[in-house]
Design a protein around this motif. Structure first.
Motif, short mmCIF file in Angstrom:
data_model
loop_
_atom_site.label_atom_id
_atom_site.label_comp_id
_atom_site.label_asym_id
_atom_site.label_seq_id
_atom_site.Cartn_x
_atom_site.Cartn_y
_atom_site.Cartn_z
N PHE A 211 0.96 -0.98 -0.60
CA PHE A 211 -0.03 -0.13 -0.13
C PHE A 211 0.80 1.48 -0.13
CE2 PHE A 211 -3.87 -2.07 2.25
CZ PHE A 211 -3.94 -3.00 1.08
N SER A 214 3.03 1.54 -3.71
CA SER A 214 2.14 2.32 -4.09
C SER A 214 1.27 3.57 -4.27
CB SER A 214 0.61 0.95 -4.74
OG SER A 214 1.49 -0.33 -4.44
N ILE A 221 -3.58 1.02 -5.45
CA ILE A 221 -3.19 0.29 -4.13
C ILE A 221 -4.61 -1.41 -4.51
CG2 ILE A 221 -2.45 1.18 -2.44
CD1 ILE A 221 -5.26 1.02 -1.35
#
Length: 352
Positions: A211, A214, A221
């Motif tokens: 998470f 990204s 995500i």
């Protein structure tokens, strides 16, 4: 219920530890904690390419700054390499087996890696313990063995006979093999079940790492299960505190806990959850990550993946009764600590 109180900052008499998986996330943190307390550690790790070896190398480099740390590179399937590692500093007083082929989803792609590492490798560790007879053998298990258990929270006394992945099945098998060795050779053994551990130096295949990476890179995500899942997140410092405290509680009738204990009637063997019993909904977790990164995430909502479970939820009663401790670091605090670490780590990678 019996309650054993241990001082939070008390340290053990200096001991010699053999820890497998010291280049891994949890093994690194445990070894560092023990080295900081003045113990000696032989760290055994295969440095596999399941994820970026540079991260593993950095962890071992930090541990190598301690004079009492001896790294050994080898595979769990290599019994001779394990025996040589155990002989480096003499008989290990405590063996902690953390190395494994991790990851629920990867077990669908490469099941043989789980058989080799988690079954044969664990058997090799048990044989090593039979030979050296440590004061305490501790080994990592997982909340995944509870499968899709509908009874919550997950208590150690619940049945865990319906694993949904090969990963979970191999970890359950490790517990069963360890029980048999504890019975046959009277080796005090504790297996601890982890619940979604996260924090600095974490694994790149885990949700928090993905998470944050990204979002920082402007990528969407992947949110599985349409965000309707929940996890009992355990911050790494809480996990290590639980492990260290359990090291001092060898399974025996003298510390049996009424009603909730898993202490075997036939062996010095016990299974303990290490989790706080405070599950967080996945969408709330994503919002917490967004707040820590200070950027919104583009969310790619996906169905639940094969092998995933809708929730994990630890019953912490046994851990608390045995050690006087229960994980309680809030997810907001833990996520922020991870983000602070990762932003520095990422900039160092980009600069190298």
């Amino acid at each position: 219920m019996l309650l054993v109180r241990l001082e939070p900052n008390s340290t053990m008499q200096k001991k010699h530890y053999l820890i497998t998986g010291t280049a891994g996330f949890i093994g690194f943190h445990l070894a560092r904690r023990l080295l900081q307390e003045g113990h000696s550690v032989v760290g055994f790790d295969g440095m596999t390419k399941y994820y970026d070896p540079r991260l593993k190398e950095r962890r071992h480099a930090i541990l190598s700054e301690f004079g009492e740390f001896t790294p050994v590179i080898g595979m769990l399937e290599d019994k001779v390499a394990l025996e040589q590692a155990a002989a480096i500093q003499g008989k290990p007083e405590v063996i902690v087996h953390l190395a494994a082929q991790a990851g629920v989803r990867y077990s669908l792609e490469n099941p043989k890696a789980y058989v080799d590492s988690n079954l044969i490798g664990t058997w090799n560790i048990l044989e090593l313990a039979k030979e050296h007879r440590p004061e305490h053998l501790l080994l990592a298990s997982t909340s995944s063995i509870y499968g899709a258990n509908e009874k919550i929270p997950f208590a150690e006394t619940d049945r865990a006979d319906e694993p949904l992945t090969l990963y979970a099945a191999t970890k359950k098998s490790g517990e069963l093999m360890a029980h048999s060795y504890a019975h046959l050779y009277k080796i005090p053994t504790t297996a601890f079940r982890f619940f979604t551990v996260y924090g600095p130096w974490g694994r790149p295949d885990m949700a928090l790492f993905k998470f944050v990476d990204s979002i920082l890179k402007g990528k969407p995500i992947d949110v599985y299960g349409e965000g309707r899942m929940s996890r009992d997140f355990t911050y790494i410092d809480d996990l290590i505190e639980g492990i260290v405290r359990l090291m001092r509680v060898m399974p025996s009738e003298q510390n049996r806990v009424q009603d909730v204990d898993t202490l075997s009637r036939h062996a010095p063997f016990r299974v303990v959850n290490i989790g706080g019993g405070q599950p967080v909904e996945l969408m709330k977790f994503v919002e917490t990550v967004e707040q820590a990164v200070r950027r919104p995430a583009r969310r790619n909502m996906l169905p639940m993946q094969q092998g995933d479970v809708p929730r994990t939820y630890a019953a912490p009663d046994l851990l608390n009764a045995l050690t006087g401790f229960c994980p309680d670091i809030p997810v907001s605090t833990g996520v922020q600590k991870f983000v602070d670490w990762y932003t520095v780590y990422l900039s160092e990678l980009e600069a190298s």
